[in-house]
Design a protein around this motif. Structure first.
Motif, PDB file in Angstrom:
ATOM      1  N   MET A 258      89.497  83.835  42.327  1.00  0.00           N
ATOM      2  CA  MET A 258      89.817  84.058  43.741  1.00  0.00           C
ATOM      3  C   MET A 258      90.026  85.549  44.025  1.00  0.00           C
ATOM      4  O   MET A 258      89.658  86.055  45.079  1.00  0.00           O
ATOM      5  CB  MET A 258      91.086  83.292  44.124  1.00  0.00           C
ATOM      6  N   LYS A 259      90.608  86.250  43.057  1.00  0.00           N
ATOM      7  CA  LYS A 259      90.844  87.681  43.250  1.00  0.00           C
ATOM      8  C   LYS A 259      89.542  88.463  43.174  1.00  0.00           C
ATOM      9  O   LYS A 259      89.247  89.296  44.027  1.00  0.00           O
ATOM     10  CB  LYS A 259      91.846  88.190  42.199  1.00  0.00           C
ATOM     11  N   PHE A 260      88.735  88.173  42.145  1.00  0.00           N
ATOM     12  CA  PHE A 260      87.516  88.965  41.947  1.00  0.00           C
ATOM     13  C   PHE A 260      86.421  88.617  42.957  1.00  0.00           C
ATOM     14  O   PHE A 260      85.521  89.419  43.191  1.00  0.00           O
ATOM     15  CB  PHE A 260      87.010  88.799  40.516  1.00  0.00           C
ATOM     16  N   MET A 261      86.503  87.421  43.556  1.00  0.00           N
ATOM     17  CA  MET A 261      85.539  87.058  44.602  1.00  0.00           C
ATOM     18  C   MET A 261      85.641  87.994  45.798  1.00  0.00           C
ATOM     19  O   MET A 261      84.676  88.180  46.541  1.00  0.00           O
ATOM     20  CB  MET A 261      85.801  85.624  45.084  1.00  0.00           C
ATOM     21  N   GLU A 262      86.831  88.568  45.994  1.00  0.00           N
ATOM     22  CA  GLU A 262      87.035  89.484  47.115  1.00  0.00           C
ATOM     23  C   GLU A 262      86.088  90.680  47.032  1.00  0.00           C
ATOM     24  O   GLU A 262      85.778  91.303  48.033  1.00  0.00           O
ATOM     25  CB  GLU A 262      88.481  90.001  47.141  1.00  0.00           C
ATOM     26  N   MET A 263      85.653  90.991  45.818  1.00  0.00           N
ATOM     27  CA  MET A 263      84.817  92.171  45.631  1.00  0.00           C
ATOM     28  C   MET A 263      83.326  91.845  45.629  1.00  0.00           C
ATOM     29  O   MET A 263      82.495  92.744  45.525  1.00  0.00           O
ATOM     30  CB  MET A 263      85.203  92.868  44.326  1.00  0.00           C
ATOM     31  N   LEU A 264      82.993  90.556  45.696  1.00  0.00           N
ATOM     32  CA  LEU A 264      81.578  90.175  45.672  1.00  0.00           C
ATOM     33  C   LEU A 264      81.025  90.124  47.094  1.00  0.00           C
ATOM     34  O   LEU A 264      81.642  89.518  47.976  1.00  0.00           O
ATOM     35  CB  LEU A 264      81.411  88.802  45.011  1.00  0.00           C
ATOM     36  N   ILE A 303      94.564  78.070  48.781  1.00  0.00           N
ATOM     37  CA  ILE A 303      93.142  78.394  48.597  1.00  0.00           C
ATOM     38  C   ILE A 303      92.343  78.086  49.858  1.00  0.00           C
ATOM     39  O   ILE A 303      91.508  78.880  50.283  1.00  0.00           O
ATOM     40  CB  ILE A 303      92.580  77.632  47.366  1.00  0.00           C
ATOM     41  N   VAL A 304      92.610  76.926  50.504  1.00  0.00           N
ATOM     42  CA  VAL A 304      91.829  76.569  51.701  1.00  0.00           C
ATOM     43  C   VAL A 304      92.207  77.441  52.903  1.00  0.00           C
ATOM     44  O   VAL A 304      91.412  77.578  53.824  1.00  0.00           O
ATOM     45  CB  VAL A 304      91.953  75.069  52.067  1.00  0.00           C
ATOM     46  N   GLN A 305      93.399  78.015  52.877  1.00  0.00           N
ATOM     47  CA  GLN A 305      93.733  78.959  53.949  1.00  0.00           C
ATOM     48  C   GLN A 305      92.949  80.256  53.787  1.00  0.00           C
ATOM     49  O   GLN A 305      92.579  80.896  54.769  1.00  0.00           O
ATOM     50  CB  GLN A 305      95.238  79.261  53.957  1.00  0.00           C
ATOM     51  N   ARG A 306      92.704  80.627  52.523  1.00  0.00           N
ATOM     52  CA  ARG A 306      91.957  81.864  52.252  1.00  0.00           C
ATOM     53  C   ARG A 306      90.442  81.621  52.306  1.00  0.00           C
ATOM     54  O   ARG A 306      89.698  82.406  52.873  1.00  0.00           O
ATOM     55  CB  ARG A 306      92.347  82.400  50.865  1.00  0.00           C
ATOM     56  N   MET A 336      94.193  68.112  54.858  1.00  0.00           N
ATOM     57  CA  MET A 336      93.178  67.452  55.696  1.00  0.00           C
ATOM     58  C   MET A 336      93.011  68.192  57.024  1.00  0.00           C
ATOM     59  O   MET A 336      91.895  68.410  57.497  1.00  0.00           O
ATOM     60  CB  MET A 336      93.581  66.000  55.966  1.00  0.00           C
ATOM     61  N   ILE A 337      94.126  68.569  57.626  1.00  0.00           N
ATOM     62  CA  ILE A 337      94.061  69.261  58.923  1.00  0.00           C
ATOM     63  C   ILE A 337      93.409  70.624  58.750  1.00  0.00           C
ATOM     64  O   ILE A 337      92.618  71.057  59.579  1.00  0.00           O
ATOM     65  CB  ILE A 337      95.476  69.408  59.533  1.00  0.00           C
ATOM     66  N   ARG A 338      93.732  71.305  57.656  1.00  0.00           N
ATOM     67  CA  ARG A 338      93.147  72.629  57.428  1.00  0.00           C
ATOM     68  C   ARG A 338      91.630  72.542  57.242  1.00  0.00           C
ATOM     69  O   ARG A 338      90.900  73.480  57.573  1.00  0.00           O
ATOM     70  CB  ARG A 338      93.781  73.289  56.207  1.00  0.00           C
ATOM     71  N   LEU A 339      91.158  71.421  56.680  1.00  0.00           N
ATOM     72  CA  LEU A 339      89.716  71.273  56.432  1.00  0.00           C
ATOM     73  C   LEU A 339      88.988  70.595  57.593  1.00  0.00           C
ATOM     74  O   LEU A 339      87.763  70.456  57.559  1.00  0.00           O
ATOM     75  CB  LEU A 339      89.490  70.454  55.147  1.00  0.00           C
ATOM     76  N   ALA A 340      89.749  70.140  58.601  1.00  0.00           N
ATOM     77  CA  ALA A 340      89.125  69.430  59.727  1.00  0.00           C
ATOM     78  C   ALA A 340      88.164  70.356  60.463  1.00  0.00           C
ATOM     79  O   ALA A 340      88.468  71.518  60.712  1.00  0.00           O
ATOM     80  CB  ALA A 340      90.197  68.921  60.688  1.00  0.00           C
ATOM     81  N   LEU A 548      99.959  78.680  59.758  1.00  0.00           N
ATOM     82  CA  LEU A 548      99.284  79.442  58.712  1.00  0.00           C
ATOM     83  C   LEU A 548     100.236  80.475  58.126  1.00  0.00           C
ATOM     84  O   LEU A 548     101.064  81.033  58.835  1.00  0.00           O
ATOM     85  CB  LEU A 548      98.052  80.162  59.279  1.00  0.00           C
ATOM     86  N   ILE A 549     100.090  80.709  56.828  1.00  0.00           N
ATOM     87  CA  ILE A 549     100.913  81.730  56.175  1.00  0.00           C
ATOM     88  C   ILE A 549     100.411  83.102  56.608  1.00  0.00           C
ATOM     89  O   ILE A 549      99.202  83.329  56.714  1.00  0.00           O
ATOM     90  CB  ILE A 549     100.839  81.560  54.645  1.00  0.00           C
ATOM     91  N   GLU A 550     101.349  84.013  56.834  1.00  0.00           N
ATOM     92  CA  GLU A 550     101.008  85.366  57.280  1.00  0.00           C
ATOM     93  C   GLU A 550     100.051  86.012  56.264  1.00  0.00           C
ATOM     94  O   GLU A 550     100.230  85.880  55.055  1.00  0.00           O
ATOM     95  CB  GLU A 550     102.314  86.160  57.394  1.00  0.00           C
ATOM     96  N   PRO A 551      98.977  86.698  56.732  1.00  0.00           N
ATOM     97  CA  PRO A 551      97.902  87.151  55.834  1.00  0.00           C
ATOM     98  C   PRO A 551      98.353  87.955  54.627  1.00  0.00           C
ATOM     99  O   PRO A 551      97.877  87.723  53.517  1.00  0.00           O
ATOM    100  CB  PRO A 551      97.005  88.004  56.754  1.00  0.00           C
ATOM    101  N   THR A 552      99.272  88.911  54.818  1.00  0.00           N
ATOM    102  CA  THR A 552      99.686  89.721  53.665  1.00  0.00           C
ATOM    103  C   THR A 552     100.458  88.878  52.642  1.00  0.00           C
ATOM    104  O   THR A 552     100.309  89.063  51.439  1.00  0.00           O
ATOM    105  CB  THR A 552     100.572  90.905  54.119  1.00  0.00           C
ATOM    106  N   LEU A 553     101.267  87.927  53.126  1.00  0.00           N
ATOM    107  CA  LEU A 553     101.977  87.030  52.207  1.00  0.00           C
ATOM    108  C   LEU A 553     100.979  86.119  51.501  1.00  0.00           C
ATOM    109  O   LEU A 553     101.093  85.866  50.298  1.00  0.00           O
ATOM    110  CB  LEU A 553     103.008  86.194  52.982  1.00  0.00           C
ATOM    111  N   LEU A 554      99.964  85.632  52.228  1.00  0.00           N
ATOM    112  CA  LEU A 554      98.949  84.762  51.626  1.00  0.00           C
ATOM    113  C   LEU A 554      98.228  85.501  50.503  1.00  0.00           C
ATOM    114  O   LEU A 554      97.991  84.927  49.428  1.00  0.00           O
ATOM    115  CB  LEU A 554      97.951  84.306  52.698  1.00  0.00           C
ATOM    116  N   GLU A 555      97.899  86.773  50.737  1.00  0.00           N
ATOM    117  CA  GLU A 555      97.226  87.559  49.693  1.00  0.00           C
ATOM    118  C   GLU A 555      98.099  87.639  48.439  1.00  0.00           C
ATOM    119  O   GLU A 555      97.620  87.498  47.326  1.00  0.00           O
ATOM    120  CB  GLU A 555      96.947  88.975  50.209  1.00  0.00           C
TER     121      GLU A 555
END
Length: 862
Positions: A258-264, A303-306, A336-340, A548-555
């Motif tokens: 998940m971390k290294f995908m950010e660079m692809l 993971i599904v939030q990111r 389920m709601i996040r993937l809807a 949703l979790i705040e973006p910097t906290l999610l990272e």
């Protein structure tokens, strides 16, 4: 009881001193059994220590176990065992050597640690890998007891060498030990990861045990690849771990990917392949026992939030089973709601409607709320969701009706003037509402759409009868709703609004309710037009995902997948006591088209401008320090910051401020502070602590024009322009902070990295009022030169971290050397000579000047 223990110890003492080996072993077993159940058998310490002199490995283990438990309470007696430890560290049997060094590491007695160094040094270079891997962990334990001793003895360097060991388990334990030491000393740079080291770790990854793999994967997750090619290479070698039987290994591998995908780059073929490979292992985790399922689901939620695309085709695995525990059911529902989406919403709604008829009340409530969230998230499904909610209201099940009304209120907020036809059905269920949230939601609906409800005044009056028995939430909503009704139907509801204002301001002890009542009262009595604009203002549409979790906290949480942080959904610093070593982790910058990837080692958040201020140079050690700065405001001898409401971020609701409402000067600055913090240059008030004594800008002093140090696009809407100046002997950093974001900015703080001349803030950054959107504010920060020193390149480069309520941002700028010079240019003779002597001889250059007449010079010097 004490007598029986006395006789028991007496008998054990006799058995421990027996000549028969078997009897001695059984006696030690009895001692350990008594110790395990909490009996105090410390009186047997000398007798148990005597049993150490044996070749029997089982007996030796039992004695060592006893020693670990009682050495702290009997340190003087524990010294007796040192010789045996040292002797055992040279035993031909590697198991005994490892056991001895492990036990010595576990005995947390300062006197023993001195004797541990030499045996530990030998064991770290032992020919047997089992002994080396045990010794590696022992270094971390010893470091926890006496860090200075470990550094002085050179054990850290030996530990680093073990990363190149031929045995994978030794490598894994060395990584684990270094990681643990690095956590408690985040600035030590112990794990100096580079491509060569990473290659060694990836080689060891394939051959070590599952726990060794976790240590190595966690270490890999702290590495930032140089480019997308290296990132892809690491991902390819880590991907096989996804099929491991141990769920902890799988989650650690997911964290790295998940971390290294950010660079692809997203248009890369491998990126799509990797997305497909991540889904099956996550789905497999959901077939484990419920406790593991829960941990997996909490991680999947992040993971599904990111990256929702990873599991977008796996909706069915999150459908609830009848025998799932409630905690698993609720977590599945959330995912389920996040993937809807529009593609699967029909399937999801059918499931949710089914769940709403279950017997578990908590689950049913969450299911009804989920229907409302689906309506807000997928606009095309809104009508279907509202129809489903109306069907559920018709069931007349009390808690179902109440949850439905709460979510319909949110649907009204999202889609105004679209589904108001259902209000009549909602009003029919008014009497059955007994929960504060549902009552407040219904009151909001009646107040908001009062002009469409004929008997709105009667409905609100019915709530008013038991006003003092209602919860604060309901009282506040009722007050606002009646004021709305009055503004829409003033002639019919004058008596009702007077009644509620009287109840709120005179009969209530709640300060929030009283304050709101006074505000409404003052508004209505002085300017009804303004009241209408404030109370009936157009409301912003609610967002699709309110939870949703705040973006910097999610990272940060993504960087902690597979740990407690990912289960709690909180950063480690929130629940780890004494978390001095807890570092805030961030994902690397994502790869864009044609843009180079900026890693934390190359200054990802540095400000870029056309003028001299430049991106922070590639100095990993320098930025490493900057990222770990403590951004608490530095201590200052100046006046304390204002304790008035100015810094509290309160919005001025009435234009005139609270002082106009209450008739008091709440907005006046305290006497201890300068009268203006934002005075223009040359007014004499730009010195933050009034150090200039009211003297304006000295004649002839030059201040370079301000340049943009931190562009808004790099700092989530915060733009910083600035310059440096020297005024009345004080170095100053003059900045203009501009808020180009949509939210208010507060809680500013600033910190400098180590620099060539020790520049540091002489006090906290004073931004006394919240920085509203599209507002700019001038700030002057006095500086001194007593901070930590490190040579920079260029010499006048300054790296800065600035924090507000949104995030921490980094930039670099260059200060003019002239501001370091004192005004008169004088220097005491003794100081000059001492300074000259302090300069190394290597820095001295000599030149010979020929054909020069010195008469006039010497006369001038004399």
């Amino acid at each position: 009881c004490s007598d029986s223990l006395f006789w028991e110890i007496f008998e054990l003492k006799a058995e421990l001193n027996s000549d028969k080996k078997e009897k001695k072993k059984e006696a030690v077993k009895k001692v350990i059994a008594s110790m395990t159940v909490g009996k105090d058998v410390s009186a047997l310490f000398p007798d148990v220590v005597n049993c150490m002199q044996t070749d029997n490995l089982e007996l030796k283990k039992l004695v060592y176990l006893y020693l670990m438990n009682y050495a702290k309470s009997q340190p003087d007696m524990a010294i007796m065992a040192v010789n045996t430890f040292v002797k055992d560290c040279e035993d031909p049997n590697p198991l005994i050597r490892a056991l001895a060094v492990r036990t010595m590491g576990c005995i947390r007695v300062d006197k023993i640690t001195e004797y541990l160094c030499e045996p530990l040094r030998k064991c770290l270079k032992d020919e047997d890998p089992y002994v080396r891997k045990t010794a590696a962990v022992c270094v971390a334990k010893l470091h926890d007891i006496n860090a200075q001793l470990v550094e002085d003895q050179g054990f850290l360097d030996t530990l680093k060498d073990l990363i190149s060991d031929s045995n994978p388990m030794v490598v894994a334990n060395a990584v684990a030990a270094l990681s643990e030491i690095a956590e408690s000393h985040p600035n030590s740079n112990l794990l100096d990861l580079n491509p060569q080291t990473i290659n060694k770790l990836l080689t060891a990854l394939n051959e070590c045990t599952e726990w060794g793999q976790i240590f190595i994967l966690d270490c890999l997750a702290n590495y930032t690849p140089r480019d997308d090619r290296e990132s892809q290479s690491i991902c390819e070698r880590v991907t096989p771990r996804l099929s491991h039987a141990n769920s902890a290994v799988v989650l650690s591998a997911v964290k790295v990917l998940m971390k290294f995908m950010e660079m692809l780059p997203k248009d890369l073929d491998y990126y799509g392949t990797l997305l497909k490979k991540l889904a099956p292992p996550l789905v497999t985790l959901l077939s484990a026992e419920p406790e593991l399922q829960y941990v997996a689901l909490r991680n999947i939620n992040l993971i599904v939030q990111r990256r929702p695309e990873i599991l977008k085709h796996e909706m069915k695995v999150f459908f609830v089973k009848y025998n799932d525990p409630i905690y698993v059911k609720l977590e599945k529902l959330d995912i389920m709601i996040r993937l809807a989406s529009q593609a699967n919403i029909a399937q999801v709604l059918a499931e949710l409607k089914e769940y709403a008829t279950e017997v578990d009340v908590d689950f049913v409530r969450k299911a009804v709320r989920a229907i409302g969230r689906c309506a807000i998230k997928v606009e095309q499904s809104a009508e279907r969701c509202v129809s489903t909610l109306l069907d559920l209201i018709q069931t007349k099940v009390n808690y179902v009706v109440q949850e439905a009304i709460v979510v319909i209120k949110d649907i009204f907020r999202k889609y105004p003037n679209k589904y108001e036809s259902v209000i009549a059905t909602l009003c029919e269920n008014l009497d059955s509402l007994d929960e504060p949230e549902a009552r407040a939601a219904m009151i909001w609906i009646v107040g908001e759409y009062a002009e469409r409800i004929d008997n709105a005044d009667e409905l609100l009056e019915s709530f008013l009868e038991g006003f003092h028995d209602e919860s604060t939430q309901v009282q506040l909503q009722l007050l606002t709703a009646i004021v709305k009704l009055f503004l829409k139907k003033p002639t019919e509801t004058q008596e009702l609004v007077q009644q509620v204002l009287s109840l709120a301001t005179q009969d209530s002890d709640n300060p929030d309710l009283r304050d709101r009542g006074y505000i409404y009262w003052r508004l209505l009595s002085t300017d009804p037009v303004a009241a209408k604009e404030v109370v009936l203002a157009e409301k912003p549409l609610i967002s699709e995902e309110t939870d949703l979790i705040e973006p910097t906290l999610l990272e940060e949480l993504i960087c902690h997948i597979g740990t407690l942080a990912s289960v709690y959904h909180k950063p480690p610093s929130a629940f780890v006591e004494g978390s001095r070593g807890v570092q805030h982790k961030r994902l690397p910058g994502s790869a864009g088209s044609g843009e180079s990837v900026e890693s934390p080692d190359t200054g990802s958040a540095a400000g870029v401008s056309e003028a001299p201020p430049a991106v922070i140079p590639s100095q990993g050690d320098l930025l490493g320090d900057l990222l770990n700065l403590d951004l608490t405001p530095p201590a200052t001898t100046g006046p304390p910051p204002s304790s008035s409401g100015l810094q509290m971020g309160a919005m001025d609701l009435l234009g005139g401020g609270l002082d106009s409402l209450m008739g008091a000067g709440f907005g006046a600055p305290p006497a201890a502070m300068p009268t203006s913090f934002n005075a223009p240059v040359g007014s004499g008030l730009d010195d933050l602590f009034d150090l200039g004594g009211g003297v304006g800008m000295p004649m002839g002093a030059y201040s370079p024009p301000k340049t943009v140090w931190l562009p808004a696009m790099k700092a989530k809407g915060l733009e910083i322009s600035g310059t440096f100046a020297r005024r009345a002997g004080v170095i100053q950093m003059e900045m203009t902070l501009t808020n180009k974001a949509m939210s208010v900015m507060t809680d500013f703080a600033i910190q400098f990295n180590r620099n060539s001349f020790g520049l540091a803030p002489a006090g906290p950054l004073q931004v006394l009022t919240p920085l509203s959107p599209n507002q700019s504010i001038e700030v002057t920060l006095p500086l001194n030169t007593v901070g930590p020193v490190m040579k920079m390149d260029p010499l006048n480069n300054l790296q800065v971290a600035i924090k507000n309520n949104i995030d921490v941002f980094y930039f670099s700028c260059q200060y003019p050397m002239s501001m370091l010079f004192v005004e008169d240019g004088k220097m005491e003779r003794q100081v000059f000579l001492a300074t000259w002597k302090d300069i190394p001889n290597d820095n001295e250059s000599q030149f010979q000047i020929k054909d020069c007449h010195l008469n006039s010079v010497t006369s001038g010097l004399s």
